[in-house]
Write a protein that holds these residues in place. Structure first.
Motif, PDB file in Angstrom:
ATOM      1  N   ARG A  86     -29.925  20.097  26.712  1.00 28.65           N
ATOM      2  CA  ARG A  86     -28.972  19.163  26.325  1.00 28.65           C
ATOM      3  C   ARG A  86     -28.160  19.901  25.191  1.00 28.65           C
ATOM      4  NH1 ARG A  86     -31.626  14.226  24.555  1.00 28.65           N
ATOM      5  NH2 ARG A  86     -30.564  14.350  22.707  1.00 28.65           N
ATOM      6  N   ASN A  87     -26.973  20.114  25.549  1.00 30.28           N
ATOM      7  CA  ASN A  87     -25.999  20.903  24.738  1.00 30.28           C
ATOM      8  C   ASN A  87     -25.057  19.534  24.005  1.00 30.28           C
ATOM      9  OD1 ASN A  87     -24.032  22.436  23.732  1.00 30.28           O
ATOM     10  ND2 ASN A  87     -24.021  23.945  25.497  1.00 30.28           N
TER      11      ASN A  87
ATOM     12  N   VAL B 280     -22.898  20.276  21.544  1.00 28.21           N
ATOM     13  CA  VAL B 280     -21.734  20.701  20.918  1.00 28.21           C
ATOM     14  C   VAL B 280     -20.373  19.909  21.405  1.00 28.21           C
ATOM     15  CG1 VAL B 280     -19.990  22.616  20.715  1.00 28.21           C
ATOM     16  CG2 VAL B 280     -22.682  23.032  20.705  1.00 28.21           C
ATOM     17  N   ALA B 281     -20.200  19.544  22.558  1.00 32.48           N
ATOM     18  CA  ALA B 281     -19.063  19.086  22.925  1.00 32.48           C
ATOM     19  C   ALA B 281     -19.126  17.395  22.449  1.00 32.48           C
ATOM     20  CB  ALA B 281     -19.097  18.583  24.528  1.00 32.48           C
TER      21      ALA B 281
ATOM     22  N   VAL C  56     -17.894  17.540  18.928  1.00 29.57           N
ATOM     23  CA  VAL C  56     -16.462  18.118  18.642  1.00 29.57           C
ATOM     24  C   VAL C  56     -15.588  16.617  19.244  1.00 29.57           C
ATOM     25  CG1 VAL C  56     -14.678  19.499  19.693  1.00 29.57           C
ATOM     26  CG2 VAL C  56     -16.857  20.195  19.367  1.00 29.57           C
TER      27      VAL C  56
ATOM     28  N   SER D 274     -11.476  18.806  14.941  1.00 28.05           N
ATOM     29  CA  SER D 274     -12.325  19.327  16.116  1.00 28.05           C
ATOM     30  C   SER D 274     -12.712  20.827  16.162  1.00 28.05           C
ATOM     31  CB  SER D 274     -11.424  19.131  17.592  1.00 28.05           C
ATOM     32  OG  SER D 274     -10.746  17.829  17.555  1.00 28.05           O
ATOM     33  N   ALA D 275     -11.777  21.702  15.801  1.00 32.39           N
ATOM     34  CA  ALA D 275     -12.187  23.131  15.606  1.00 32.39           C
ATOM     35  C   ALA D 275     -13.244  23.376  14.639  1.00 32.39           C
ATOM     36  CB  ALA D 275     -10.830  23.728  15.443  1.00 32.39           C
ATOM     37  N   LEU D 276     -13.119  22.831  13.495  1.00 32.49           N
ATOM     38  CA  LEU D 276     -14.026  23.007  12.453  1.00 32.49           C
ATOM     39  C   LEU D 276     -15.307  22.451  12.863  1.00 32.49           C
ATOM     40  CD1 LEU D 276     -11.882  22.461   9.154  1.00 32.49           C
ATOM     41  CD2 LEU D 276     -13.019  24.722  10.144  1.00 32.49           C
TER      42      LEU D 276
ATOM     43  N   ALA E 204     -16.548  22.145  15.805  1.00 33.38           N
ATOM     44  CA  ALA E 204     -17.003  23.232  16.771  1.00 33.38           C
ATOM     45  C   ALA E 204     -17.673  24.516  16.419  1.00 33.38           C
ATOM     46  CB  ALA E 204     -15.713  23.604  17.782  1.00 33.38           C
ATOM     47  N   LEU E 205     -17.102  24.772  15.348  1.00 33.70           N
ATOM     48  CA  LEU E 205     -17.852  25.993  14.611  1.00 33.70           C
ATOM     49  C   LEU E 205     -18.989  25.577  13.940  1.00 33.70           C
ATOM     50  CD1 LEU E 205     -17.620  28.981  13.254  1.00 33.70           C
ATOM     51  CD2 LEU E 205     -16.494  27.773  11.373  1.00 33.70           C
TER      52      LEU E 205
ATOM     53  N   MET F  46     -21.929  24.250  16.334  1.00 38.81           N
ATOM     54  CA  MET F  46     -22.453  25.358  16.775  1.00 38.81           C
ATOM     55  C   MET F  46     -23.431  25.955  15.950  1.00 38.81           C
ATOM     56  SD  MET F  46     -22.574  28.934  17.479  1.00 38.81           S
ATOM     57  CE  MET F  46     -20.618  29.626  17.132  1.00 38.81           C
ATOM     58  N   LEU F  47     -23.088  26.265  14.779  1.00 37.68           N
ATOM     59  CA  LEU F  47     -23.975  27.082  13.851  1.00 37.68           C
ATOM     60  C   LEU F  47     -25.209  26.292  13.529  1.00 37.68           C
ATOM     61  CD1 LEU F  47     -21.244  28.772  11.614  1.00 37.68           C
ATOM     62  CD2 LEU F  47     -22.849  29.854  13.483  1.00 37.68           C
TER      63      LEU F  47
ATOM     64  N   MET G 195     -26.515  23.612  15.097  1.00 33.79           N
ATOM     65  CA  MET G 195     -27.576  23.348  16.039  1.00 33.79           C
ATOM     66  C   MET G 195     -28.214  24.740  16.306  1.00 33.79           C
ATOM     67  SD  MET G 195     -25.316  20.921  18.623  1.00 33.79           S
ATOM     68  CE  MET G 195     -24.427  19.536  18.102  1.00 33.79           C
ATOM     69  N   ASN G 196     -27.665  25.906  16.114  1.00 38.91           N
ATOM     70  CA  ASN G 196     -28.251  27.068  16.321  1.00 38.91           C
ATOM     71  C   ASN G 196     -29.085  27.643  15.203  1.00 38.91           C
ATOM     72  OD1 ASN G 196     -27.332  27.247  19.025  1.00 38.91           O
ATOM     73  ND2 ASN G 196     -25.844  28.597  18.392  1.00 38.91           N
TER      74      ASN G 196
END
Lengths: 185, 403, 472
Positions: A59-60, A62-63, A66, A116-118, A120-121, A124-125, A127-128
């Motif tokens: 399961r990803n 990120v989308a 966003v 959306s862009a913020l 995404a950043l 991503m960070l 969740m990682n």
């Protein structure tokens, strides 16, 4: 060598081995997964198609994050403009209506992109689990030397129920891993 | 890499089109002719109404021919696996241009005064702005320009198709570069001529309105139409049985993305025009929008916003839909229908200023011209193999060797 | 090959640099390791071994930054009166330069985002550099409207925030759209650039020769370790960012064009402005990419990573976008007559034959006529000619904004309000200063950060290995 390492280390993060190509690493991951290991991680100096799937990542999100960010941006942006012109500070400009929706399109759009862009950043960070300055894998010298250059590594973590120091090291060597070693925690 | 690509099968030489296509071809030919005969009655009955309907139908179907030529030249210029896959469809669309030229004749001979205010001497005498434009908008020059447009389009289109035919015969690899060198300036010439064609044929029906983005807006709509049609035909000829095979789903995905991009591009141009015209509030520009939000027209406007942008945009966001042939085809059909409303909205309100109206000739002319167009299109499609197999660039589109 | 001094020998001591020509995006003999060493080696180079040309270039740029400080300092002290602005030409250099700079930024985003979405792998060697270029160009662009405010220290008033006066900005004005567009663009460009940089910062951290250098890159790398799951989310985020940056870049220049087009000034109020501004922005951006990258690749001996393939592709895109711009000019010219509006026709006539007629002539020469040479493959293959044409286009695009801003304004509706605009030395100083600021940032960037995306070049290596395996 292996014997002393096994007894000397009090707590360990897992067992690590190196593979010589992305394809070999994917194959090793698939074998480890088939063997029943679940808690593991693979490391490559560049994105490799199918590697995450090979260690059972599904399961990803990120989308999705966003998308939510974008919806907040659109509604927040449009709401803000409506509120400014219609409620907080209504001003007659050349007879144009206070609710001038064609004039709201550009800013609403920008708000959508920005949020959306913020998202995404940040998603991503987050969740990682980054930023994370310390991680046990960096304790292995060959990892630090090669993982961000040309090395492909597989780590089976000690929290895996099937993990056993000697067995896992042996398994890693069996599936073609080079320099199988334990990772100090 | 090893797992077979899910994809769609396209019949290649020597099978070409199936007999089913011949059936469609015949039916559309017959229906089209009947509808056109009906139109003749309309011509004698209510001539202004007939020509309004005819112009709209003409512009819609000419859009496929022009879009086909434009995308064909673009493909030869920039390459890409999507282009090789649909090249034959584009060529067939382009080859309908002579039909379009013939269909323009009724307008040139009988319809100018019905459609265009500048062709009505009494109106020109009344309107200073029409007198100003007389140097450009007059009957002989209008006809001469139309002839020039078609000569240029046919020259470029047929020339590039001829090279493609030679490529089919000889497989000469140098032809790819020669087609590119020939097509690149062609794109430029095409865009300019098509812009002026739309200014002549559509924009000049409005006495006052002018907009520098107008040509681009209509042309991009044509490109959108073209991709939608290409997707539909590609999926139809592929047959529904075998989805593993010759054209992989990545090509379909590319085409879906292109259609998506042009939905956005169309919206961008249309919205830009609105955002610029609306706040400036200048009478000669704003009247164009005013008639289009007058009475029932405003619901048509709303329908266009929903059907040309909101729905296709949301539907095409999904990656899965762009990889699924049947679902993608449904979106493409939807877009073609939406484009009918869109062009109706572009063409007709100028004539029907008192509110929305539909005449029976709107349907008859649309079906008539459309029937003939499809007839010629399928006829052209049948003459050649559906894939240019001698083009080296086809390789990434077909995973395993076909020949 | 030209004679090389010892410092440059060090730069590529054991690598023979071969440009593989227009068909390839990577020189022969590279593997995952060598590409990493080559690209990071430029950054690890000891300061004393920095190429002399870099030192000279950075020094000149630094001098211009001082000029900028001086010009801006004086502006703060005395106000916008030191510029040549006056009614009717109240926009002048500030807006010309703003639009010019922001346009240059756009090719950077286009190269990295749009070409990424189109899976054009030749972008790999130049995307990082172009993104940096975007960021620095936006920094220069953003300066101008703020300096133009009159009281630049109150620039935060432009944002909608709750304040004691309960006043709000006017969101129906395109100038307010600009505030959102440019600040969003700056932020998203930074995010996109940084996300792309993250894995390479980890490479830099792991191989830095000195501890303090390692620590700095380590902080910036956020502990990136190349986990497969991280890569998976990373790629998704990057793809989404590219997908967001593409409409963003179009929207930003569209909004810039609205600044003009929403008004009713003849020459500004025209519907083709959005697409034609966007094309012009990309046009000038590609010109700037070429202007910068042609000398840099030879100074740093990067011909095997930035090959003729890149140069040719960028030249073709420059030619294509230039033709879209030409389409915009022809539409403007035709419709100024077709509209039948006497102000429109006068505007165009005055633009061509009036006091600023020579700028229009030069503009057509620089933007439309000279770049047509790029149709010829031999010209595209000639680095000197491509470089010269790229400079001509940069000048042409600057002239375009000059023509749009000045010729449209200087003849107001009433002849009694007509005027002439002459830029002062401080106008020129500010402009030259931002050029220096931009160049200094570029010089520092190629010195301190990997100017080519290392992990993406590794992907190219991987891809080529796969292809070889298929052929074997």
């Amino acid at each position: 060598m292996t014997e002393t390492t096994l007894s000397e280390l009090p707590g360990i993060h897992g067992a690590m081995a190196e593979f010589d190509s992305p394809e070999a690493l994917i194959e090793a991951c698939e074998q480890a997964y088939a063997h029943g290991y679940r808690r593991m991680d693979a490391f490559a100096p560049m994105p490799v198609d199918g590697l995450a799937e090979a260690i059972g990542f599904k399961r990803n999100n990120v989308a999705k994050a966003v998308l939510i960010g974008g919806i907040c941006g659109v509604s927040g942006g449009f709401g803000l403009l409506y509120w400014i012109t219609g409620v907080a500070y209504p001003l007659n400009v050349g007879g144009r209506p206070t609710f001038s929706w064609p004039s709201f399109i550009p800013i609403t759009f920008e708000c959508m992109i920005l949020l959306s862009a913020l998202t995404a950043l940040v998603s991503m960070l987050a969740m990682n689990g980054l930023p994370k300055p310390y991680h046990p894998v960096f304790n292995v010298p060959q990892f630090t030397a090669k993982a961000s250059r040309d090395g492909f590594f597989l780590v089976i973590e000690s929290s895996d129920p099937k993990f056993g120091r000697a067995e896992t090291l042996e398994f890693l060597s069996e599936i073609g891993g080079m320099e199988a070693t334990l990772v100090p925690a | 890499m090893s797992n077979p690509h899910r994809g769609i099968t396209i019949p290649v030489a020597p099978e070409r089109l199936s007999s089913k296509a011949t059936g469609i071809e015949r039916v559309s030919g017959v229906v089209g002719s009947l509808a056109l005969i009906l139109c003749v009655a309309g011509f004698f009955g209510n001539r202004p109404a007939f020509f309004q309907s005819y112009l709209f139908a003409f512009i819609y179907w000419a859009g496929f021919s022009l879009g086909g030529l434009g995308v064909l030249l673009m493909h030869h210029t920039v390459g890409g696996r999507w282009g090789v896959t649909i090249r034959r469809l584009l060529e067939a669309q382009m080859r309908t241009l002579p039909l379009i030229a013939v269909l323009l004749l009724p307008i040139l001979f009988f319809g100018l005064a019905q459609i265009y205010p500048w062709a009505r001497p009494d109106e020109v005498a009344r309107e200073p702005i029409l007198q100003h434009k007389q140097g450009y908008l007059n009957v002989p020059f209008f006809i001469a320009r139309a002839v020039v447009y078609f000569v240029i389009w046919l020259f470029w289109g047929l020339r590039v198709c001829k090279m493609a035919d030679r490529q089919d015969e000889t497989g000469d690899p140098s032809l790819v570069n020669r087609m590119r060198a020939f097509s690149a300036p062609g794109v430029l010439v095409f865009v300019l001529t098509a812009t002026f064609a739309y200014i002549d044929w559509v924009l000049s029906s409005d006495t006052q309105f002018f907009s520098t983005i107008y040509g681009a807006m209509l042309l991009i709509g044509d490109v959108l139409q073209t991709f939608a049609l290409a997707i539909i035909v590609l999926v139809l000829v592929s047959g529904k049985d075998g989805f593993q095979g010759r054209v992989n789903s990545k090509v379909l995905h590319d085409l879906g993305n292109l259609m998506f991009a042009f939905v956005i591009f169309w919206t961008y141009l249309s919205a830009s025009q609105l955002i610029i015209v609306w706040p400036a509030n200048l009478p000669q520009e704003l009247q164009w929008y005013q008639v289009r939000v007058h009475l029932f027209w405003k619901y048509v406007t709303l329908a266009i916003a929903l059907s040309m942008f909101v729905l296709p945009f949301l539907l095409l966001l999904s990656q899965g839909r762009k990889r699924n042939p049947v679902r993608l085809m449904r979106v493409a059909i939807f877009i073609l229908c939406a484009r009918v409303i869109d062009l109706f909205w572009i063409v007709e309100p100028t004539f029907r200023r008192n509110g929305f109206a539909l005449y029976w000739t709107d349907f008859a002319a649309f079906i008539g011209i459309g029937g003939l167009w499809i007839y010629v299109y399928i006829g052209q499609l049948r003459r050649r193999p559906l894939l240019p197999l001698q083009d080296a660039r086809i390789a990434p589109a077909i995973p395993e060797a076909v020949v | 090959m030209a004679t090389r001094n010892p410092e440059e020998e060090l730069l590529d001591s054991n690598v023979q640099v071969i440009d593989p020509g227009p068909d390839s995006i990577l020189g022969p003999g590279h593997n995952y390791g060598t590409v990493s060493d080559r690209i990071s080696g430029v950054v690890y180079l000891p300061w004393k071994n920095t190429p002399k040309k870099w030192m000279l270039g950075a020094f000149i740029a630094f001098c211009f930054v001082n000029l900028l400080m001086l010009a801006v300092g004086l502006l703060f002290f005395k106000g916008t009166g030191i510029w040549g602005l006056n009614i009717p030409v109240a926009w002048g250099f500030a807006i010309i330069n703003f639009v010019w700079w922001i346009g240059i930024g756009h090719a950077g985003t286009l190269i990295s985002a749009v070409l990424f979405l189109l899976k054009q792998d030749w972008r790999t060697s130049i995307n990082r550099f172009s993104e940096a270029m975007t960021l620095f160009a936006v920094a220069c662009a953003g300066m101008f409207p703020i300096l133009h405010l009159g009281r630049p220290w109150l620039a935060y008033w432009l944002f909608p925030y709750p304040n004691s006066m309960w006043l709000w900005p006017q969101p129906r004005s395109p100038l307010e759209w600009d505030v959102f567009a440019v600040s969003t663009y700056g932020t998203v460009s930074l995010v996109f650039w940084y996300v792309g940089l993250l894995p390479d910062l980890a490479t830099m951290r792991d191989h830095a020769p000195k501890l303090w250098v390692r620590k700095i890159y380590g902080v910036m790398a956020l502990g990136w370790r190349g986990s497969a799951i991280h890569w998976h989310r990373y790629q998704k985020a990057y793809l989404l960012l590219a997908g967001l940056a593409t409409p963003l870049v179009l929207s930003v220049h569209t909004i810039v064009s609205f600044d003009f087009a929403i008004s009713i000034i003849p020459g500004w109020h025209t519907t083709i402005f959005p697409p034609y501004f966007v094309a012009g922005a990309i046009y000038s951006g590609f010109a700037m990419v070429l202007t910068l990258i042609i000398p840099l690749r030879s100074w740093y001996k990067m011909q095997d990573l930035i090959t003729m393939r890149h140069i040719e592709a960028a030249s073709k895109l420059m030619l294509g976008t230039g033709l879209i711009v030409a389409y915009g000019y022809s539409m403007e010219a035709f419709f100024s007559w077709y509209s039948g509006d006497k102000y429109e026709s006068f505007m165009y006539w005055n633009r061509v034959t009036g006091p600023y007629g020579f700028t229009y002539g030069l503009l057509i020469l620089c933007n439309i006529l000279i770049p047509q040479a790029l149709w010829v493959r031999k010209v595209r293959m000639n680095l000197v000619l491509v470089w010269l044409i790229s400079i001509v286009v940069n000048i042409g695009m600057w002239l375009e904004r000059f023509v749009i801003v000045v010729t449209s304004l200087h003849r107001d509706f009433l002849p009694s309000s007509w005027g002439i605009y002459v830029p002062t030395k401080w106008d020129w100083a500010t402009y030259a200063g931002t050029l220096g600021f931009f160049m200094l940032l570029i010089f520092l960037f190629v010195r301190l950060l990997p100017a080519i995306s290392i992990f993406e070049v590794r992907e190219v290596v991987h891809h080529e290995k796969q292809l070889e395996a298929v052929h074997d």
